[in-house]
Design a protein around this motif. Structure first.
Motif, PDB file in Angstrom:
ATOM      1  N   ALA A 122       0.821  -1.207   0.000  1.00  7.68           N
ATOM      2  CA  ALA A 122       0.000   0.000   0.000  1.00  7.68           C
ATOM      3  C   ALA A 122       0.855   1.257   0.000  1.00  7.68           C
ATOM      4  CB  ALA A 122      -0.928   0.006   1.215  1.00  7.68           C
ATOM      5  N   VAL A 123       1.907   1.256   0.786  1.00  4.58           N
ATOM      6  CA  VAL A 123       2.769   2.446   0.853  1.00  4.58           C
ATOM      7  C   VAL A 123       3.952   2.345  -0.104  1.00  4.58           C
ATOM      8  CG1 VAL A 123       2.089   3.133   3.174  1.00  4.58           C
ATOM      9  CG2 VAL A 123       3.984   1.557   2.881  1.00  4.58           C
ATOM     10  N   ARG A 124       3.915   1.359  -0.981  1.00  2.40           N
ATOM     11  CA  ARG A 124       4.927   1.179  -2.022  1.00  2.40           C
ATOM     12  C   ARG A 124       6.339   1.202  -1.448  1.00  2.40           C
ATOM     13  NH1 ARG A 124       0.693   3.697  -4.087  1.00  2.40           N
ATOM     14  NH2 ARG A 124       1.272   5.858  -4.054  1.00  2.40           N
ATOM     15  N   ALA A 125       6.560   0.345  -0.471  1.00  3.15           N
ATOM     16  CA  ALA A 125       7.848   0.292   0.225  1.00  3.15           C
ATOM     17  C   ALA A 125       9.005   0.035  -0.733  1.00  3.15           C
ATOM     18  CB  ALA A 125       7.808  -0.779   1.316  1.00  3.15           C
ATOM     19  N   ASP A 126       8.796  -0.799  -1.744  1.00  2.00           N
ATOM     20  CA  ASP A 126       9.879  -1.082  -2.687  1.00  2.00           C
ATOM     21  C   ASP A 126      10.374   0.184  -3.377  1.00  2.00           C
ATOM     22  OD1 ASP A 126       9.971  -3.753  -2.120  1.00  2.00           O
ATOM     23  OD2 ASP A 126       8.749  -4.362  -3.831  1.00  2.00           O
ATOM     24  N   GLU A 127       9.441   1.076  -3.702  1.00  2.00           N
ATOM     25  CA  GLU A 127       9.831   2.319  -4.346  1.00  2.00           C
ATOM     26  C   GLU A 127      10.705   3.171  -3.430  1.00  2.00           C
ATOM     27  OE1 GLU A 127       6.404   4.404  -5.807  1.00  2.00           O
ATOM     28  OE2 GLU A 127       5.606   2.588  -6.742  1.00  2.00           O
ATOM     29  N   LYS A 128      10.478   3.061  -2.141  1.00  2.00           N
ATOM     30  CA  LYS A 128      11.233   3.862  -1.173  1.00  2.00           C
ATOM     31  C   LYS A 128      12.708   3.483  -1.153  1.00  2.00           C
ATOM     32  CE  LYS A 128       7.485   5.782   0.132  1.00  2.00           C
ATOM     33  NZ  LYS A 128       6.958   6.353  -1.060  1.00  2.00           N
ATOM     34  N   TYR A 129      13.006   2.259  -1.560  1.00  2.00           N
ATOM     35  CA  TYR A 129      14.383   1.805  -1.540  1.00  2.00           C
ATOM     36  C   TYR A 129      15.076   1.958  -2.888  1.00  2.00           C
ATOM     37  CZ  TYR A 129      12.720   0.108   2.857  1.00  2.00           C
ATOM     38  OH  TYR A 129      12.157   0.055   4.102  1.00  2.00           O
ATOM     39  N   GLU A 130      14.372   2.496  -3.869  1.00  2.00           N
ATOM     40  CA  GLU A 130      14.975   2.677  -5.197  1.00  2.00           C
ATOM     41  C   GLU A 130      16.203   3.571  -5.130  1.00  2.00           C
ATOM     42  OE1 GLU A 130      14.429   1.125  -8.204  1.00  2.00           O
ATOM     43  OE2 GLU A 130      13.220  -0.120  -6.875  1.00  2.00           O
ATOM     44  N   TYR A 131      16.128   4.646  -4.348  1.00  2.00           N
ATOM     45  CA  TYR A 131      17.291   5.533  -4.226  1.00  2.00           C
ATOM     46  C   TYR A 131      18.478   4.753  -3.675  1.00  2.00           C
ATOM     47  CZ  TYR A 131      20.418   9.237  -2.759  1.00  2.00           C
ATOM     48  OH  TYR A 131      21.535  10.021  -2.585  1.00  2.00           O
ATOM     49  N   LEU A 132      18.248   4.033  -2.583  1.00  2.00           N
ATOM     50  CA  LEU A 132      19.314   3.254  -1.971  1.00  2.00           C
ATOM     51  C   LEU A 132      19.873   2.236  -2.959  1.00  2.00           C
ATOM     52  CD1 LEU A 132      20.908   2.528   0.610  1.00  2.00           C
ATOM     53  CD2 LEU A 132      19.055   0.958   1.180  1.00  2.00           C
ATOM     54  N   LYS A 133      18.992   1.540  -3.668  1.00  2.00           N
ATOM     55  CA  LYS A 133      19.433   0.535  -4.640  1.00  2.00           C
ATOM     56  C   LYS A 133      20.256   1.162  -5.762  1.00  2.00           C
ATOM     57  CE  LYS A 133      15.293  -2.329  -4.165  1.00  2.00           C
ATOM     58  NZ  LYS A 133      14.067  -2.746  -4.842  1.00  2.00           N
ATOM     59  N   ASN A 134      19.688   2.192  -6.374  1.00  2.00           N
ATOM     60  CA  ASN A 134      20.274   2.760  -7.584  1.00  2.00           C
ATOM     61  C   ASN A 134      21.432   3.715  -7.338  1.00  2.00           C
ATOM     62  OD1 ASN A 134      18.392   1.380  -9.133  1.00  2.00           O
ATOM     63  ND2 ASN A 134      16.923   3.050  -9.005  1.00  2.00           N
ATOM     64  N   ARG A 135      21.397   4.425  -6.224  1.00  2.00           N
ATOM     65  CA  ARG A 135      22.392   5.473  -6.007  1.00  2.00           C
ATOM     66  C   ARG A 135      23.476   5.104  -5.008  1.00  2.00           C
ATOM     67  NH1 ARG A 135      20.768  10.766  -7.501  1.00  2.00           N
ATOM     68  NH2 ARG A 135      22.949  11.149  -7.033  1.00  2.00           N
ATOM     69  N   VAL A 136      23.275   4.032  -4.238  1.00  2.00           N
ATOM     70  CA  VAL A 136      24.284   3.649  -3.247  1.00  2.00           C
ATOM     71  C   VAL A 136      24.778   2.230  -3.508  1.00  2.00           C
ATOM     72  CG1 VAL A 136      24.801   3.330  -0.798  1.00  2.00           C
ATOM     73  CG2 VAL A 136      23.364   5.247  -1.510  1.00  2.00           C
ATOM     74  N   ILE A 137      23.905   1.233  -3.372  1.00  2.00           N
ATOM     75  CA  ILE A 137      24.360  -0.154  -3.444  1.00  2.00           C
ATOM     76  C   ILE A 137      24.864  -0.514  -4.837  1.00  2.00           C
ATOM     77  CG2 ILE A 137      23.728  -2.570  -3.128  1.00  2.00           C
ATOM     78  CD1 ILE A 137      21.735  -1.656  -0.985  1.00  2.00           C
ATOM     79  N   GLU A 138      24.109  -0.188  -5.859  1.00  2.00           N
ATOM     80  CA  GLU A 138      24.499  -0.523  -7.240  1.00  2.00           C
ATOM     81  C   GLU A 138      25.865   0.065  -7.612  1.00  2.00           C
ATOM     82  OE1 GLU A 138      23.392  -2.540 -10.792  1.00  2.00           O
ATOM     83  OE2 GLU A 138      22.025  -2.306  -9.111  1.00  2.00           O
ATOM     84  N   PRO A 139      26.106   1.369  -7.376  1.00  3.72           N
ATOM     85  CA  PRO A 139      27.442   1.911  -7.704  1.00  3.72           C
ATOM     86  C   PRO A 139      28.574   1.259  -6.902  1.00  3.72           C
ATOM     87  CG  PRO A 139      25.869   3.691  -7.444  1.00  3.72           C
ATOM     88  CD  PRO A 139      25.181   2.436  -7.005  1.00  3.72           C
ATOM     89  N   ILE A 140      28.311   0.900  -5.660  1.00  4.91           N
ATOM     90  CA  ILE A 140      29.345   0.238  -4.867  1.00  4.91           C
ATOM     91  C   ILE A 140      29.631  -1.149  -5.431  1.00  4.91           C
ATOM     92  CG2 ILE A 140      29.874  -0.772  -2.605  1.00  4.91           C
ATOM     93  CD1 ILE A 140      28.477   1.658  -1.339  1.00  4.91           C
ATOM     94  N   LEU A 141      28.585  -1.886  -5.780  1.00  5.23           N
ATOM     95  CA  LEU A 141      28.787  -3.213  -6.368  1.00  5.23           C
ATOM     96  C   LEU A 141      29.585  -3.113  -7.665  1.00  5.23           C
ATOM     97  CD1 LEU A 141      25.260  -4.794  -5.756  1.00  5.23           C
ATOM     98  CD2 LEU A 141      27.379  -5.274  -4.508  1.00  5.23           C
ATOM     99  N   MET A 142      29.322  -2.086  -8.441  1.00  2.00           N
ATOM    100  CA  MET A 142      30.060  -1.890  -9.692  1.00  2.00           C
ATOM    101  C   MET A 142      31.535  -1.603  -9.411  1.00  2.00           C
ATOM    102  SD  MET A 142      27.076   0.146 -11.791  1.00  2.00           S
ATOM    103  CE  MET A 142      28.170   0.832 -12.987  1.00  2.00           C
ATOM    104  N   ARG A 143      31.800  -0.812  -8.394  1.00  2.00           N
ATOM    105  CA  ARG A 143      33.205  -0.511  -8.047  1.00  2.00           C
ATOM    106  C   ARG A 143      33.961  -1.775  -7.634  1.00  2.00           C
ATOM    107  NH1 ARG A 143      35.103   4.239  -5.831  1.00  2.00           N
ATOM    108  NH2 ARG A 143      37.076   3.104  -5.978  1.00  2.00           N
ATOM    109  N   PHE A 144      33.253  -2.741  -7.036  1.00  2.63           N
ATOM    110  CA  PHE A 144      33.883  -3.997  -6.628  1.00  2.63           C
ATOM    111  C   PHE A 144      33.858  -5.045  -7.732  1.00  2.63           C
ATOM    112  CE2 PHE A 144      33.433  -2.305  -2.332  1.00  2.63           C
ATOM    113  CZ  PHE A 144      34.612  -2.729  -1.741  1.00  2.63           C
TER     114      PHE A 144
END
Length: 194
Positions: A122-144
């Motif tokens: 209902a509160v679209r929790a997955d969308e709330k983590y898009e920033y974290l996924k796309n702007r933090v975790i994904e770039p770090i995984l790419m660096r490694f």
């Protein structure tokens, strides 16, 4: 903002808060306009002056939560811009610098997060983590140099693991300190001495 805009904003805020309080206790599909109005102290015609449906109110409430979170983080929200220049040894996926503002926000907005865990779709929790996924975790995984096809697994592991700890903390009414919960999460990600 003139007086009528201020009144409109305050009424909308009352309905946002009423919806969050109701979501903490029941699923969205069982919440009625009548309940929202009673809790907010407004009549049904006022609700329909602002929204066509409860879904419209939910969209506004989600935006309000996002604005609160952005204001709460302030300057700390620019971590993602620092990723390219950091040494690999500094790129722990989750650390105190990222956790403390996030955990403080959760503690200060317990009702919002209880409602989120009770009604994640209902509160679209997955969308709330898009920033974290796309702007933090994904770039770090790419660096490694983690293969792209594995990213979704790493991302799910981190987000679901952190959410499990946060959910347990909320069930305990956030009695443990923010610093203690940050340390627990950090230890799960990278145990001390590892």
């Amino acid at each position: 903002m003139n007086k009528s805009e201020s009144k409109y904003f305050n009424t909308a805020l009352l309905m946002d808060e009423a919806l969050l309080q109701l979501l903490e206790k029941k699923d969205l599909e069982f919440i009625t306009v009548k309940e929202i109005c009673e809790r907010a102290g407004v009549n049904r015609s006022t609700f329909y002056l602002h929204y066509e449906t409860i879904s419209d109110l939910l969209d506004e409430t989600a935006e309000m939560i996002d604005r609160r979170f952005s204001q709460y983080l302030g300057e700390d929200s620019h971590f993602s811009e620092k990723i390219p220049g950091k040494e690999l040894s500094e790129l722990v996926l989750i650390n105190e610098e990222q956790l403390l503002p996030y955990l403080r926000f959760i503690k200060d907005n317990k009702a919002v997060y209880r409602a989120t865990f009770r009604n994640p779709n209902a509160v679209r929790a997955d969308e709330k983590y898009e920033y974290l996924k796309n702007r933090v975790i994904e770039p770090i995984l790419m660096r490694f140099d983690i293969p792209k096809e594995r990213h979704r697994y790493y991302i799910n592991y981190y987000i679901e693991g952190i959410m499990a700890i946060v959910k347990r903390w909320l069930m305990n009414d956030c009695r443990d300190s923010v610093e203690e919960i940050a340390a627990v999460i950090e230890d799960c990600v990278l145990p001390r001495g590892a």
